[in-house]
Structure formats: C-alpha cells, structure tokens
Design a protein around this motif. Structure first.
Motif, PDB file in Angstrom:
ATOM      1  N   VAL A   1       0.275  14.606 -13.346  1.00  0.00           N
ATOM      2  CA  VAL A   1      -0.975  14.999 -14.010  1.00  0.00           C
ATOM      3  C   VAL A   1      -1.308  16.448 -13.688  1.00  0.00           C
ATOM      4  CG1 VAL A   1      -3.483  14.623 -13.991  1.00  0.00           C
ATOM      5  CG2 VAL A   1      -1.935  12.685 -14.218  1.00  0.00           C
ATOM      6  N   ILE A   2      -1.160  16.842 -12.432  1.00  0.00           N
ATOM      7  CA  ILE A   2      -1.456  18.227 -12.045  1.00  0.00           C
ATOM      8  C   ILE A   2      -0.498  19.179 -12.747  1.00  0.00           C
ATOM      9  CG2 ILE A   2      -1.346  19.845 -10.112  1.00  0.00           C
ATOM     10  CD1 ILE A   2      -2.507  17.581  -8.368  1.00  0.00           C
ATOM     11  N   ALA A   3       0.765  18.816 -12.803  1.00  0.00           N
ATOM     12  CA  ALA A   3       1.738  19.676 -13.481  1.00  0.00           C
ATOM     13  C   ALA A   3       1.388  19.791 -14.967  1.00  0.00           C
ATOM     14  CB  ALA A   3       3.143  19.130 -13.305  1.00  0.00           C
ATOM     15  N   HIS A   4       0.997  18.681 -15.589  1.00  0.00           N
ATOM     16  CA  HIS A   4       0.636  18.701 -17.006  1.00  0.00           C
ATOM     17  C   HIS A   4      -0.611  19.564 -17.232  1.00  0.00           C
ATOM     18  CE1 HIS A   4       0.258  17.300 -21.104  1.00  0.00           C
ATOM     19  NE2 HIS A   4      -0.992  16.930 -20.865  1.00  0.00           N
ATOM     20  N   ARG A   5      -1.612  19.378 -16.380  1.00  0.00           N
ATOM     21  CA  ARG A   5      -2.841  20.159 -16.519  1.00  0.00           C
ATOM     22  C   ARG A   5      -2.576  21.642 -16.283  1.00  0.00           C
ATOM     23  NH1 ARG A   5      -7.454  16.365 -13.724  1.00  0.00           N
ATOM     24  NH2 ARG A   5      -7.506  14.819 -15.398  1.00  0.00           N
ATOM     25  N   PHE A   6      -1.718  21.941 -15.329  1.00  0.00           N
ATOM     26  CA  PHE A   6      -1.387  23.330 -15.059  1.00  0.00           C
ATOM     27  C   PHE A   6      -0.689  23.952 -16.267  1.00  0.00           C
ATOM     28  CE2 PHE A   6       1.420  26.667 -13.431  1.00  0.00           C
ATOM     29  CZ  PHE A   6       0.472  27.493 -12.853  1.00  0.00           C
ATOM     30  N   SER A   7       0.248  23.201 -16.872  1.00  0.00           N
ATOM     31  CA  SER A   7       0.944  23.751 -18.043  1.00  0.00           C
ATOM     32  C   SER A   7      -0.040  23.943 -19.204  1.00  0.00           C
ATOM     33  CB  SER A   7       2.118  22.867 -18.456  1.00  0.00           C
ATOM     34  OG  SER A   7       1.667  21.629 -18.946  1.00  0.00           O
ATOM     35  N   GLU A   8      -0.991  23.003 -19.364  1.00  0.00           N
ATOM     36  CA  GLU A   8      -2.020  23.191 -20.407  1.00  0.00           C
ATOM     37  C   GLU A   8      -2.860  24.433 -20.119  1.00  0.00           C
ATOM     38  OE1 GLU A   8      -4.403  19.684 -20.635  1.00  0.00           O
ATOM     39  OE2 GLU A   8      -2.951  18.613 -21.883  1.00  0.00           O
ATOM     40  N   PHE A   9      -3.264  24.604 -18.874  1.00  0.00           N
ATOM     41  CA  PHE A   9      -4.057  25.767 -18.486  1.00  0.00           C
ATOM     42  C   PHE A   9      -3.273  27.051 -18.729  1.00  0.00           C
ATOM     43  CE2 PHE A   9      -5.249  28.844 -15.152  1.00  0.00           C
ATOM     44  CZ  PHE A   9      -6.566  29.065 -15.521  1.00  0.00           C
TER      45      PHE A   9
ATOM     46  N   ASN B   1       0.827  -1.204   0.000  1.00  0.00           N
ATOM     47  CA  ASN B   1       0.000   0.000   0.000  1.00  0.00           C
ATOM     48  C   ASN B   1       0.861   1.254   0.000  1.00  0.00           C
ATOM     49  OD1 ASN B   1      -2.392  -1.352  -0.101  1.00  0.00           O
ATOM     50  ND2 ASN B   1      -2.806  -1.216   2.083  1.00  0.00           N
ATOM     51  N   LYS B   2       1.962   1.233   0.718  1.00  0.00           N
ATOM     52  CA  LYS B   2       2.876   2.371   0.750  1.00  0.00           C
ATOM     53  C   LYS B   2       3.446   2.611  -0.644  1.00  0.00           C
ATOM     54  CE  LYS B   2       5.818   5.332   2.645  1.00  0.00           C
ATOM     55  NZ  LYS B   2       5.672   6.591   1.994  1.00  0.00           N
ATOM     56  N   ARG B   3       3.887   1.534  -1.308  1.00  0.00           N
ATOM     57  CA  ARG B   3       4.411   1.673  -2.669  1.00  0.00           C
ATOM     58  C   ARG B   3       3.346   2.232  -3.607  1.00  0.00           C
ATOM     59  NH1 ARG B   3       7.070  -4.059  -3.760  1.00  0.00           N
ATOM     60  NH2 ARG B   3       8.527  -4.078  -2.051  1.00  0.00           N
ATOM     61  N   LEU B   4       2.154   1.671  -3.514  1.00  0.00           N
ATOM     62  CA  LEU B   4       1.053   2.121  -4.371  1.00  0.00           C
ATOM     63  C   LEU B   4       0.727   3.584  -4.104  1.00  0.00           C
ATOM     64  CD1 LEU B   4      -1.017   1.278  -6.498  1.00  0.00           C
ATOM     65  CD2 LEU B   4      -2.527   0.616  -4.640  1.00  0.00           C
ATOM     66  N   SER B   5       0.691   3.961  -2.843  1.00  0.00           N
ATOM     67  CA  SER B   5       0.417   5.345  -2.477  1.00  0.00           C
ATOM     68  C   SER B   5       1.491   6.278  -3.046  1.00  0.00           C
ATOM     69  CB  SER B   5       0.359   5.477  -0.959  1.00  0.00           C
ATOM     70  OG  SER B   5       0.270   6.807  -0.574  1.00  0.00           O
ATOM     71  N   ASP B   6       2.746   5.867  -2.949  1.00  0.00           N
ATOM     72  CA  ASP B   6       3.829   6.686  -3.501  1.00  0.00           C
ATOM     73  C   ASP B   6       3.691   6.834  -5.009  1.00  0.00           C
ATOM     74  OD1 ASP B   6       4.854   6.964  -0.980  1.00  0.00           O
ATOM     75  OD2 ASP B   6       6.458   5.483  -1.245  1.00  0.00           O
ATOM     76  N   ARG B   7       3.352   5.750  -5.689  1.00  0.00           N
ATOM     77  CA  ARG B   7       3.170   5.808  -7.145  1.00  0.00           C
ATOM     78  C   ARG B   7       2.012   6.724  -7.511  1.00  0.00           C
ATOM     79  NH1 ARG B   7       3.843  -0.548  -8.701  1.00  0.00           N
ATOM     80  NH2 ARG B   7       6.081  -0.664  -8.338  1.00  0.00           N
ATOM     81  N   ILE B   8       0.895   6.582  -6.809  1.00  0.00           N
ATOM     82  CA  ILE B   8      -0.271   7.417  -7.092  1.00  0.00           C
ATOM     83  C   ILE B   8       0.076   8.890  -6.867  1.00  0.00           C
ATOM     84  CG2 ILE B   8      -2.570   8.039  -6.252  1.00  0.00           C
ATOM     85  CD1 ILE B   8      -3.060   5.032  -5.820  1.00  0.00           C
ATOM     86  N   HIS B   9       0.767   9.162  -5.766  1.00  0.00           N
ATOM     87  CA  HIS B   9       1.170  10.541  -5.465  1.00  0.00           C
ATOM     88  C   HIS B   9       2.065  11.085  -6.581  1.00  0.00           C
ATOM     89  CE1 HIS B   9       1.948  14.014  -2.995  1.00  0.00           C
ATOM     90  NE2 HIS B   9       3.251  13.834  -3.127  1.00  0.00           N
TER      91      HIS B   9
END
Length: 161
Positions: A112-120, A98-106
């Motif tokens: 994704v947020i950085a990509h969306r911000f650059s698109e915006f 779960n820790k590994r999965l959480s780190d990957r998701i984070h």
C-alpha cells in the motif's frame, strides 16, 4: 517355604483354609502371608486378590476394605496439569497465527505504501509538468505584451517630464 529356584514366594497370596484340599486365591480385603493364614487388610492399605503382604497404600481405606478409595487430589492435580498443557498449546498456536497475520499485514502495508508513493510521485510529475507548461505560456503572453508595454512606458516617461 524354601525358594530353591528363586522364583519368589509362589504360595504367597493363596489360602488353603480349614484343612480342605482346595487352594484358592486370597480374596479382596484380606492378605495371606502363608497358605494357612488369612488376615484382614489393615487400615491405610488396600489388598486386591492374591495379596501376600499389604503394599498398596490407601489413606481412606478402612480395615478389610474391598474397594480402593481414591483421593480426589490426584484428579485435581491431573486436571490442572492438563489445563496448563492446553493453555500452553493454545498460546503457542495463537502466537504462530499472530506471527503469520503480522507478516501478512506488514507485506500489505509495504504494498500500500509503495502504491501510494507511486501515485504521489505521478501527481508530483504532473504538477511539475503543469507548472512548466504554465511558465512557458506566461512567457509567450509576456512576449506578446512587450511591445504594448514599451509604448505605455514611453508615454508615461513623457508625461513625467
């Protein structure tokens, strides 16, 4: 019997029965405190081969029992302990995964947020550039219309007088 060399009772658990010359080990279910005496193992004890004194406690063993009767409680306790250990290990592995999965998701959320911000940001720049472009076009149109508007304004002022 005198233990001169402190080797323990070397004759304990052997039997020389009925005045014979044969020496044999005391059989299961019996104990032999000395070579001339063979007694049945008392209830509550188990006596394996060559027993000098009953020492193995067995609650379910009857007098002279030839097999050790085991309590199921030991197996039940052992099973519970093994189950708890398995659960502990399972939760440890689950927590690590779960820790590994959480780190990957984070990590992916940040990307994704950085990509969306650059698109915006790119869209905002385009919109700003479009607004600046329209403003410049409007200014040019107004400059073209200025002489016509001045003529209209003069005519209206004459009509009002």
């Amino acid at each position: 019997y005198k233990d001169v060399f402190e080797l323990g009772n070397v004759y304990g658990g052997i039997y020389c029965g009925n005045e014979s010359d044969d020496i044999e080990n005391c059989p299961r279910g019996m104990y032999c405190p000395d070579p001339e005496t063979m007694l049945p193992c008392p209830s509550g004890f188990y006596c394996p081969y060559k027993t000098a004194q009953p020492a193995i406690r067995c609650r379910k063993c009857q007098e002279g029992a030839t097999q050790l009767t085991q309590d199921p409680y030991g197996y039940i306790v052992l099973s519970i302990i093994l189950a708890l250990v398995a659960i502990y290990i399972g939760f440890g592995l689950l927590q690590r995964n779960n820790k590994r999965l959480s780190d990957r998701i984070h990590y992916f959320e940040k990307r994704v947020i950085a990509h969306r911000f650059s698109e915006f940001e790119n869209r905002m720049k385009k919109a700003h550039n479009n607004m600046l472009g329209h403003g410049h076009q409007q200014k040019q149109m107004l400059e073209k219309l200025r002489p016509k508007l001045e003529v209209i304004s003069c005519r209206l002022s004459k009509l009002e007088k």
